[in-house]
Design an enzyme around this catalytic site. Structure first.
Site, short mmCIF file in Angstrom:
data_model
loop_
_atom_site.label_atom_id
_atom_site.label_comp_id
_atom_site.label_asym_id
_atom_site.label_seq_id
_atom_site.Cartn_x
_atom_site.Cartn_y
_atom_site.Cartn_z
N GLY A 65 0.78 -1.24 0.00
CA GLY A 65 0.00 0.00 0.00
C GLY A 65 0.81 1.29 0.00
O GLY A 65 0.34 2.31 -0.48
N ARG A 81 -5.23 0.16 -6.60
CA ARG A 81 -3.98 0.81 -6.16
C ARG A 81 -3.49 1.85 -7.15
O ARG A 81 -2.76 2.77 -6.79
CB ARG A 81 -2.87 -0.24 -6.01
CG ARG A 81 -3.13 -1.29 -4.95
CD ARG A 81 -1.83 -2.06 -4.69
NE ARG A 81 -2.04 -3.29 -3.94
CZ ARG A 81 -2.13 -3.39 -2.62
NH1 ARG A 81 -2.05 -2.29 -1.89
NH2 ARG A 81 -2.29 -4.54 -2.02
N LYS A 129 -6.82 6.93 10.69
CA LYS A 129 -8.24 6.96 11.08
C LYS A 129 -8.27 7.11 12.61
O LYS A 129 -8.22 6.11 13.34
CB LYS A 129 -8.93 5.65 10.67
CG LYS A 129 -9.02 5.45 9.15
CD LYS A 129 -9.73 4.13 8.84
CE LYS A 129 -9.69 3.81 7.35
NZ LYS A 129 -10.19 2.45 7.04
N ASP A 179 -5.79 -0.60 -1.66
CA ASP A 179 -6.54 -1.54 -2.49
C ASP A 179 -7.81 -2.06 -1.84
O ASP A 179 -7.96 -2.02 -0.62
CB ASP A 179 -5.67 -2.75 -2.79
CG ASP A 179 -5.50 -3.64 -1.56
OD1 ASP A 179 -5.06 -3.12 -0.52
OD2 ASP A 179 -5.83 -4.84 -1.64
N ASP A 230 -4.95 2.25 10.84
CA ASP A 230 -6.37 2.04 11.12
C ASP A 230 -6.47 1.58 12.58
O ASP A 230 -6.44 2.40 13.50
CB ASP A 230 -6.85 1.01 10.08
CG ASP A 230 -8.31 0.66 10.17
OD1 ASP A 230 -9.10 1.49 10.60
OD2 ASP A 230 -8.67 -0.47 9.78
N GLU A 237 4.12 4.10 6.17
CA GLU A 237 2.84 3.37 6.06
C GLU A 237 1.86 4.16 5.19
O GLU A 237 1.88 5.39 5.19
CB GLU A 237 2.23 3.20 7.46
CG GLU A 237 2.42 1.83 8.06
CD GLU A 237 1.56 0.74 7.41
OE1 GLU A 237 1.13 0.87 6.26
OE2 GLU A 237 1.34 -0.27 8.10
N ASP A 238 0.99 3.44 4.52
CA ASP A 238 -0.07 4.11 3.76
C ASP A 238 -1.15 4.64 4.69
O ASP A 238 -1.59 5.78 4.60
CB ASP A 238 -0.67 3.16 2.70
CG ASP A 238 -1.11 1.81 3.28
OD1 ASP A 238 -0.85 1.55 4.47
OD2 ASP A 238 -1.71 1.02 2.54
N PHE A 266 -13.90 2.99 4.49
CA PHE A 266 -12.96 2.23 3.67
C PHE A 266 -12.62 3.00 2.39
O PHE A 266 -13.52 3.44 1.67
CB PHE A 266 -13.54 0.85 3.33
CG PHE A 266 -12.54 -0.04 2.66
CD1 PHE A 266 -11.52 -0.62 3.38
CD2 PHE A 266 -12.61 -0.25 1.29
CE1 PHE A 266 -10.56 -1.42 2.75
CE2 PHE A 266 -11.66 -1.05 0.66
CZ PHE A 266 -10.65 -1.64 1.39
N ILE A 267 -11.34 3.15 2.14
CA ILE A 267 -10.90 3.93 0.98
C ILE A 267 -9.98 3.10 0.07
O ILE A 267 -9.39 2.12 0.51
CB ILE A 267 -10.16 5.22 1.42
CG1 ILE A 267 -8.98 4.86 2.34
CG2 ILE A 267 -11.09 6.20 2.12
CD1 ILE A 267 -7.96 5.93 2.38
#
Ligand code: IMP
Length: 181
Positions: free
Chosen positions: A50, A170, A136, A164, A108, A104-105, A157-158
């Site tokens: 990600g 992606r 988040k 992805d 969460d 990190e992407d 959720f994105i």
């Protein structure tokens, strides 16, 4: 920007590339302020898959020498965190005594970074900094300090910009959020 469809779900535009790029500009300046001219060469640890786009964008903005390493972790299945973090590809080479900046992407639940930070410290890292493109905050309930956060988002959720839904989505340069309508 139009809606996109991936498998059984529709996603609507959420953050444009311009908004993402501005958030990355800002977080890159914070990292530069901490590392530029300090003489230390940190390791950037790209958490695949990600983070691949974010890591590339961040590196273009860095004004100090750094090494790049990658690992591949997986905790999500579909649109849900499984709570279990699996290492799909491990770290090569030593990080003993080094400063590691984890890229990190998205953070969460935080399960991934908690486990990763501990494993990097166990491998002898001197200092582990966490840099995430997205957070988040409504979900994150761990104590690990998030040193660099480009943008906070609500709990939804994105996909896009590296993120992805079951491996698709992606490649979009903008970020989309699940459309529950
Ligand atoms: P955590 O361990 O719950 O913090 O989850 C972190 C990982 O879950 C991220 O690195 C992503 O790969 C994935 N993830 C979390 N939220 C999303 C999302 O909204 N879309 C896509 N992937 C996500």
């Amino acid at each position: 920007m139009d809606k996109i469809r991936l498998f059984d779900k529709t996603f609507k535009p959420f953050l444009s590339y311009e908004e993402i790029a501005e958030a990355i500009d800002n977080v890159a300046e914070k990292i530069n302020a901490d590392f530029e001219g300090k003489g230390e060469v940190p390791i950037l640890l790209c958490v695949l898959n990600g983070s691949v786009m974010f890591c590339g964008e961040l590196m273009k903005r860095m004004r100090f020498d750094a090494e790049l390493k990658s690992i591949k972790l997986s905790s999500y299945s579909g649109t849900q965190s499984t709570g279990k973090v699996r290492e799909m590809m491990g770290l090569t080479g030593s990080i003993e005594g080094r400063t590691v900046i984890v890229i990190e992407d998205i953070v969460d639940t935080g399960n991934t970074i908690v486990q990763l930070k501990k494993s990097l410290e166990d491998k002898g890292a001197k200092c582990v900094k966490i840099c995430t493109m997205l957070l988040k905050p409504e979900v994150y309930d761990k104590d690990v300090r998030l040193d660099y956060v480009a943008k906070e988002i609500p709990n939804a959720f994105i996909v896009g910009f590296g993120l992805d839904y079951d491996e698709l989505g992606r490649n979009y340069k903008d970020i989309y959020v699940i459309d529950n309508e």
